[in-house]
Structures are given as structure tokens and as C-alpha cells.
Design a protein around this motif. Structure first.
Motif, PDB file in Angstrom:
ATOM      1  N   THR A 131      18.907 -17.857  10.577  1.00 19.28           N
ATOM      2  CA  THR A 131      18.965 -18.843  11.654  1.00 19.28           C
ATOM      3  C   THR A 131      20.014 -18.454  12.690  1.00 19.28           C
ATOM      4  O   THR A 131      19.748 -18.469  13.903  1.00 19.28           O
ATOM      5  CB  THR A 131      19.297 -20.236  11.085  1.00 19.28           C
ATOM      6  N   ALA A 132      21.216 -18.115  12.216  1.00 21.09           N
ATOM      7  CA  ALA A 132      22.318 -17.765  13.130  1.00 21.09           C
ATOM      8  C   ALA A 132      21.981 -16.530  13.960  1.00 21.09           C
ATOM      9  O   ALA A 132      22.227 -16.502  15.173  1.00 21.09           O
ATOM     10  CB  ALA A 132      23.599 -17.539  12.329  1.00 21.09           C
ATOM     11  N   THR A 133      21.408 -15.510  13.326  1.00 21.65           N
ATOM     12  CA  THR A 133      21.115 -14.269  14.036  1.00 21.65           C
ATOM     13  C   THR A 133      19.981 -14.455  15.038  1.00 21.65           C
ATOM     14  O   THR A 133      20.056 -13.971  16.181  1.00 21.65           O
ATOM     15  CB  THR A 133      20.754 -13.144  13.046  1.00 21.65           C
ATOM     16  N   SER A 134      18.930 -15.168  14.634  1.00 21.73           N
ATOM     17  CA  SER A 134      17.808 -15.383  15.566  1.00 21.73           C
ATOM     18  C   SER A 134      18.228 -16.271  16.737  1.00 21.73           C
ATOM     19  O   SER A 134      17.815 -16.039  17.877  1.00 21.73           O
ATOM     20  CB  SER A 134      16.603 -15.996  14.837  1.00 21.73           C
ATOM     21  N   THR A 184      12.007  -9.331  12.701  1.00 23.60           N
ATOM     22  CA  THR A 184      11.081 -10.253  13.370  1.00 23.60           C
ATOM     23  C   THR A 184      11.109 -10.050  14.879  1.00 23.60           C
ATOM     24  O   THR A 184      10.069 -10.064  15.544  1.00 23.60           O
ATOM     25  CB  THR A 184      11.428 -11.716  13.026  1.00 23.60           C
ATOM     26  N   TYR A 185      12.304  -9.859  15.417  1.00 28.12           N
ATOM     27  CA  TYR A 185      12.458  -9.618  16.859  1.00 28.12           C
ATOM     28  C   TYR A 185      11.707  -8.352  17.277  1.00 28.12           C
ATOM     29  O   TYR A 185      10.984  -8.341  18.273  1.00 28.12           O
ATOM     30  CB  TYR A 185      13.943  -9.492  17.201  1.00 28.12           C
ATOM     31  N   LYS A 186      11.875  -7.280  16.504  1.00 27.90           N
ATOM     32  CA  LYS A 186      11.233  -6.005  16.824  1.00 27.90           C
ATOM     33  C   LYS A 186       9.705  -6.115  16.707  1.00 27.90           C
ATOM     34  O   LYS A 186       8.969  -5.561  17.546  1.00 27.90           O
ATOM     35  CB  LYS A 186      11.746  -4.902  15.896  1.00 27.90           C
ATOM     36  N   ILE A 187       9.221  -6.810  15.688  1.00 30.13           N
ATOM     37  CA  ILE A 187       7.775  -6.981  15.504  1.00 30.13           C
ATOM     38  C   ILE A 187       7.187  -7.786  16.661  1.00 30.13           C
ATOM     39  O   ILE A 187       6.138  -7.439  17.214  1.00 30.13           O
ATOM     40  CB  ILE A 187       7.465  -7.642  14.151  1.00 30.13           C
ATOM     41  N   ASN A 188       7.855  -8.876  17.030  1.00 33.35           N
ATOM     42  CA  ASN A 188       7.386  -9.707  18.145  1.00 33.35           C
ATOM     43  C   ASN A 188       7.364  -8.917  19.450  1.00 33.35           C
ATOM     44  O   ASN A 188       6.424  -9.029  20.246  1.00 33.35           O
ATOM     45  CB  ASN A 188       8.279 -10.939  18.307  1.00 33.35           C
ATOM     46  N   LYS A 189       8.396  -8.113  19.657  1.00 30.06           N
ATOM     47  CA  LYS A 189       8.479  -7.304  20.873  1.00 30.06           C
ATOM     48  C   LYS A 189       7.334  -6.295  20.925  1.00 30.06           C
ATOM     49  O   LYS A 189       6.707  -6.100  21.975  1.00 30.06           O
ATOM     50  CB  LYS A 189       9.830  -6.579  20.904  1.00 30.06           C
TER      51      LYS A 189
END
Length: 200
Positions: A131-134, A184-189
Motif C-alpha cells: 500500500t505504502a509503495t503503490s 504491478t507498476y511495470k506490468i501496468n506500464k
């Protein structure tokens, strides 16, 4: 990226096996010498993980719907996906590693809150660091980053204070949670780029 993450986690776990004395001695020092007046506070902190980690993306998504803000809804989904990913990875690792809880192996450790199932990695810590990182990725401002990680760290520490996790469980949980956010960030990107290219 996934292979590299798993390799780092494996190296961390192997090194932990050789430092078990440090692990349990640190836990004993924190749990058995704790300020008992702080027990209720740390119980509240440890229980905050679900309310904040689930409530944050839901609240942001609801505000996004009300304000008709697609970017806010997108950020809310990213945070929710990160939390879900951390839960799945944590569950899988617990089932693979099968480390017993500290109070099961060392009866002198005082268990002061719920803590069932396997110990490594810490699920509470994984979810809060996810949660904190996202949140920090979605809103890279100091007034978001600082309180987010202070809260996540406090939840992780509370699991040691309350006797349900080793310090290495908490460190592993922090790695899994932060890694889940980055993954998750990399996959979404990558997916957004692929969709954009298909519409060109």
C-alpha cells in the motif's frame, strides 16, 4: 525481473537460516522487554492494516466515480492490484517455506494478537508496504511518502512487539510488498503501452 526478485528473496532466506540466533535474540529483546503499556497501541496499529489497505483504493475509486476522474480511478485500481498481488505472493511463499510462528518454536515468546498459519513472510507487513509503495508511486510527494512508510514500518514493528513474527519475517514482508508494487507498476506500464500501440 521476477527471476531477479525470487533470487534476492532466496538469498535473503538462506542468509536468514545462518542468522537464526540473531533473529530470535532480537525478537526476545523486543517482545520480552517491551513496554507493556504500549501493547494496546500496537494492537491498534497492527489491526489498521486491513482498514487502510482496503479502504484506500476503495475510497479513491469512489471519489473518482463521483468526480468523474478517470485518472483517480486508474490510480485506485493500481493500488488495489498491488495489494492483491502482495497477498497472492505472500500466500504462495508461506506455503512453500512453511516456517513456524516464533511462539510455536519458542514458548517463552508472548503471543499478544492473532497470528495463525505460517510465519515467513509477514502478511501484515507485505500488505502495508504494498500500500505504502503503490501510494508513493501514484503520488510521489513527501507528505504521501513519509506517513505511508512510517505507518507501514509501525505495522511491521508491531508484529514483532506482539510476538507473532521474527524480524526476518517482517523484512521479507517489506520486500514482498514493495516488490509487488514495483512489479504491478511495470506490468501496468507495459500493458498500457501495448494497448496504445494497438490503437495506432
Amino acid at each position: 525481473m521476477i527471476k531477479k526478485f525470487l533470487l534476492y528473496f532466496l538469498l535473503f532466506f538462506v542468509s536468514n537460516l545462518f542468522s537464526q540466533n540473531f533473529d530470535i535474540n532480537t525478537l526476545r529483546s523486543i517482545n520480552l522487554n517491551r513496554n507493556q503499556n504500549l501493547d494496546p497501541t500496537f494492537k491498534n496499529i497492527t489491526n489498521s492494516y486491513a482498514v487502510i489497505s482496503i479502504g484506500t483504493p476503495l475510497t479513491l475509486f469512489a471519489i473518482g466515480i463521483i468526480n468523474k476522474d478517470p485518472q483517480l480511478k486508474k490510480e485506485a485500481l493500481f493500488i488495489g492490484e498491488t495489494v492483491a498481488a502482495s497477498v497472492l505472493i505472500t500466500f504462495a511463499l508461506k506455503r512453500i517455506i512453511k516456517r513456524d510462528r516464533p511462539f510455536e518454536t519458542y514458548p517463552e515468546i508472548e503471543k499478544l494478537t492473532s497470528g495463525g498459519g505460517y510465519s515467513l513472510p509477514s502478511g501484515h507487513t507485505s500488505i502495508t508496504f504494498a500500500t505504502a509503495t503503490s501510494l508513493s508511486i501514484a503520488y510521489p510527494k513527501w507528505y504521501v511518502i513519509a506517513p505511508s512508510f512510517v505507518w507501514a514500518t509501525a505495522v511491521g514493528y508491531s508484529r514483532i512487539h506482539l510476538g507473532v513474527h521474527y524480524p526476518s519475517d517482517v523484512l521479507a514482508g517489506a520486500l514482498v510488498g514493495s516488490g509487488s508494487a514495483y512489479l504491478t507498476y511495470k506490468i501496468n506500464k507495459w500493458m498500457n503501452k501495448k494497448i496504445k500501440n494497438e490503437h495506432l
